[in-house]
Design a protein around this motif. Structure first.
Motif, PDB file in Angstrom:
ATOM      1  N   GLU A  27      37.769  18.461 -42.926  1.00 16.31           N
ATOM      2  CA  GLU A  27      36.438  19.090 -42.638  1.00 16.31           C
ATOM      3  C   GLU A  27      36.463  19.637 -41.163  1.00 16.31           C
ATOM      4  N   LEU A  28      37.161  18.687 -40.066  1.00 15.71           N
ATOM      5  CA  LEU A  28      37.493  18.593 -38.926  1.00 15.71           C
ATOM      6  C   LEU A  28      38.164  20.160 -38.578  1.00 15.71           C
ATOM      7  N   ALA A  29      38.972  20.229 -38.951  1.00 12.31           N
ATOM      8  CA  ALA A  29      39.990  21.116 -39.328  1.00 12.31           C
ATOM      9  C   ALA A  29      39.684  22.714 -39.721  1.00 12.31           C
ATOM     10  N   ARG A  30      38.501  22.318 -40.761  1.00  8.22           N
ATOM     11  CA  ARG A  30      37.785  23.737 -40.945  1.00  8.22           C
ATOM     12  C   ARG A  30      36.342  23.824 -39.759  1.00  8.22           C
ATOM     13  N   ARG A  31      36.156  23.629 -39.711  1.00 13.99           N
ATOM     14  CA  ARG A  31      35.566  24.039 -38.022  1.00 13.99           C
ATOM     15  C   ARG A  31      36.140  23.901 -37.009  1.00 13.99           C
ATOM     16  N   GLY A  32      37.653  24.479 -36.637  1.00 14.52           N
ATOM     17  CA  GLY A  32      38.746  24.557 -35.643  1.00 14.52           C
ATOM     18  C   GLY A  32      39.124  23.485 -34.986  1.00 14.52           C
ATOM     19  N   ALA A  33      39.102  22.464 -35.210  1.00 14.26           N
ATOM     20  CA  ALA A  33      39.500  21.412 -34.251  1.00 14.26           C
ATOM     21  C   ALA A  33      41.429  21.514 -34.432  1.00 14.26           C
ATOM     22  N   ARG A  34      41.712  21.058 -33.586  1.00 14.63           N
ATOM     23  CA  ARG A  34      43.445  20.288 -33.559  1.00 14.63           C
ATOM     24  C   ARG A  34      43.521  19.597 -33.792  1.00 14.63           C
ATOM     25  N   LEU A  35      43.963  19.101 -34.751  1.00 12.36           N
ATOM     26  CA  LEU A  35      44.335  17.464 -35.772  1.00 12.36           C
ATOM     27  C   LEU A  35      45.367  16.309 -35.285  1.00 12.36           C
ATOM     28  N   ALA A  36      45.330  15.561 -34.882  1.00 10.15           N
ATOM     29  CA  ALA A  36      46.168  15.045 -34.290  1.00 10.15           C
ATOM     30  C   ALA A  36      45.705  13.957 -35.589  1.00 10.15           C
ATOM     31  N   LEU A  37      47.753  13.175 -36.747  1.00 10.48           N
ATOM     32  CA  LEU A  37      46.306  12.408 -36.920  1.00 10.48           C
ATOM     33  C   LEU A  37      47.005  11.087 -37.116  1.00 10.48           C
ATOM     34  N   ILE A  38      47.083   9.810 -37.494  1.00 10.24           N
ATOM     35  CA  ILE A  38      47.575   8.844 -37.252  1.00 10.24           C
ATOM     36  C   ILE A  38      47.988   7.623 -37.723  1.00 10.24           C
ATOM     37  N   GLY A  39      48.952   6.871 -37.914  1.00 15.87           N
ATOM     38  CA  GLY A  39      48.786   6.259 -39.173  1.00 15.87           C
ATOM     39  C   GLY A  39      50.318   5.193 -39.544  1.00 15.87           C
ATOM     40  N   HIS A  40      50.242   4.514 -40.404  1.00 20.35           N
ATOM     41  CA  HIS A  40      51.741   4.161 -40.243  1.00 20.35           C
ATOM     42  C   HIS A  40      52.155   4.482 -42.211  1.00 20.35           C
ATOM     43  N   ALA A 222      31.507  16.089 -44.536  1.00 23.90           N
ATOM     44  CA  ALA A 222      30.626  16.777 -43.872  1.00 23.90           C
ATOM     45  C   ALA A 222      29.503  16.508 -43.142  1.00 23.90           C
ATOM     46  N   ARG A 223      28.971  15.466 -43.066  1.00 20.11           N
ATOM     47  CA  ARG A 223      27.553  14.547 -42.151  1.00 20.11           C
ATOM     48  C   ARG A 223      28.637  14.369 -41.186  1.00 20.11           C
ATOM     49  N   LEU A 224      29.508  13.409 -40.779  1.00 18.82           N
ATOM     50  CA  LEU A 224      30.679  12.629 -39.614  1.00 18.82           C
ATOM     51  C   LEU A 224      30.920  13.742 -39.529  1.00 18.82           C
ATOM     52  N   ALA A 225      31.419  14.758 -39.657  1.00 18.15           N
ATOM     53  CA  ALA A 225      31.495  16.185 -38.383  1.00 18.15           C
ATOM     54  C   ALA A 225      30.123  16.893 -37.668  1.00 18.15           C
ATOM     55  N   THR A 226      29.238  17.473 -38.738  1.00 17.39           N
ATOM     56  CA  THR A 226      27.866  17.365 -38.002  1.00 17.39           C
ATOM     57  C   THR A 226      27.429  16.014 -36.902  1.00 17.39           C
ATOM     58  N   ALA A 227      28.404  15.296 -37.434  1.00 13.89           N
ATOM     59  CA  ALA A 227      27.380  14.319 -36.098  1.00 13.89           C
ATOM     60  C   ALA A 227      28.643  14.595 -34.734  1.00 13.89           C
ATOM     61  N   VAL A 228      29.890  14.068 -34.956  1.00  9.83           N
ATOM     62  CA  VAL A 228      30.897  14.729 -34.207  1.00  9.83           C
ATOM     63  C   VAL A 228      30.702  15.757 -33.576  1.00  9.83           C
ATOM     64  N   GLU A 229      29.439  16.771 -33.760  1.00 13.63           N
ATOM     65  CA  GLU A 229      29.324  17.801 -33.111  1.00 13.63           C
ATOM     66  C   GLU A 229      28.687  17.316 -32.620  1.00 13.63           C
ATOM     67  N   ARG A 230      27.334  17.091 -33.232  1.00 20.21           N
ATOM     68  CA  ARG A 230      26.397  16.726 -32.109  1.00 20.21           C
ATOM     69  C   ARG A 230      26.158  15.047 -30.942  1.00 20.21           C
ATOM     70  N   ARG A 231      27.635  15.085 -31.385  1.00 20.50           N
ATOM     71  CA  ARG A 231      27.662  13.340 -30.525  1.00 20.50           C
ATOM     72  C   ARG A 231      26.773  12.678 -31.077  1.00 20.50           C
ATOM     73  N   ARG A 232      26.522  12.365 -31.822  1.00 19.46           N
ATOM     74  CA  ARG A 232      25.513  11.029 -32.064  1.00 19.46           C
ATOM     75  C   ARG A 232      25.270  10.060 -32.149  1.00 19.46           C
ATOM     76  N   THR A 233      24.395   9.515 -31.721  1.00 15.13           N
ATOM     77  CA  THR A 233      24.655   7.350 -31.422  1.00 15.13           C
ATOM     78  C   THR A 233      24.886   7.171 -33.186  1.00 15.13           C
ATOM     79  N   ALA A 234      23.883   7.834 -33.764  1.00 12.85           N
ATOM     80  CA  ALA A 234      24.267   6.800 -34.822  1.00 12.85           C
ATOM     81  C   ALA A 234      24.416   7.655 -36.088  1.00 12.85           C
ATOM     82  N   VAL A 235      25.106   7.934 -37.363  1.00  9.66           N
ATOM     83  CA  VAL A 235      25.089   8.677 -38.851  1.00  9.66           C
ATOM     84  C   VAL A 235      25.205   8.004 -39.795  1.00  9.66           C
TER      85      VAL A 235
END
Length: 298
Positions: A27-40, A222-235
């Protein structure tokens, strides 16, 4: 979505190999972000990266390894530029009675979910200060309403909630925003595995609607991506979780009353057994890790 404020911004997501993390990455990539995916899990992460509409950077690191995260942050910085957003999503869970829990797994849940989140924030905090960025901590309904048979997970999610509140107060004057995402049941490997265990399936079934509903990860993302866009304190996902937050002072007594009725019956039916680490992510974490703690915490 060419008008998204995330367009051409570097965004880091931990625990993106599957489930909510993978859905967030898409979803974040769909909104145009450059993604870095971190994990093991580099193979699973590469598969997620290949599914994105734009190229993404995969960096292998265990979130409980501070040195590995510092190196990961340096790679992201050099390849994509300093991140504007960091999503601390990596997490694992186990279930069952605390008295019979495998304490090595119990401690691992705390280590991944709490320490891993803190180390993630620590590694990328200089970048977030530089970009006046946003840190999103993935928490849970379990942060608000601790449930029986999920002691490690509930402890860890209450811990990350407190950590995010403390971090927000420390970095607000530097222009960094910190948000908390309270998620309920989502259709992930972890939740599907939990539903295989009768006692955890019944735990969810006894919750009031709509809190017992299992949500598709795409909706959550989708809800989380919108929260990121709006810099929400809580979602809150789903939105009625906000009502649990408002009434959290009375939640423990309500949970205890229900548990007093349900647990004796489940115990008599011999249905209270440890689950081990849940889902493909839990199994991957267990397989990838070297022994960290002596058996039973000794």
């Amino acid at each position: 979505m060419h008008d998204s404020p995330l367009k051409d911004r570097t965004v880091v997501v931990t625990g993106a190999a599957r489930g909510v993390g993978a859905a967030q990455a898409r979803e974040l990539a769909r909104r145009g972000a450059r993604l870095a995916l971190i994990g093991h899990e580099p193979v699973a992460l590469a598969s997620v990266a290949a599914s994105l509409p734009t190229p993404a950077l995969v960096v292998e690191a265990d979130v409980t390894d501070g040195g590995a995260l510092e190196r990961a942050a340096a790679v992201v910085r050099s390849r994509l530029g300093p991140p504007s957003v960091v999503v601390a999503n990596a997490g694992i869970a186990q279930g069952g009675p605390f008295a019979s829990a495998d304490m090595a797994s119990w401690r691992r849940v705390i280590d991944v979910n709490v320490t891993g989140s803190a180390l993630t924030a620590r590694a990328f905090l200089p970048d977030l200060v530089e970009t006046a960025g946003y840190y999103l901590q993935i928490a849970s309904l379990a942060s608000i309403a601790a449930a029986p048979l999920m002691s490690a997970y509930c402890t860890s999610k209450a811990g990350v909630e407190a950590f995010a509140h403390a971090l927000r107060a420390e970095v607000a004057h530097k222009g960094v925003a910190v948000g908390i995402a309270y998620l309920s049941w989502t259709d992930t490997d972890m939740i599907r595995d939990a539903d295989r265990h009768a006692v955890l399936r019944e735990l969810r079934a006894r919750m009031p609607p709509p809190l017992r509903s299992v949500l598709p990860p795409e909706l959550v993302a989708a809800r989380l991506a919108t929260a990121v866009e709006r810099r929400r304190t809580a979602v809150y996902v789903p939105a009625p979780l906000r009502l649990v937050q408002v009434s959290r002072a009375v939640v423990p007594s309500l949970v205890m009353r229900r548990s007093r009725r349900a647990l004796p019956r489940l115990e008599a039916a011999d249905r209270l057994r440890p689950t081990g680490l849940l889902g493909a992510g839990g199994r991957a974490d267990d397989a990838a890790a070297q022994p960290r703690y002596p058996p039973n915490g000794r």
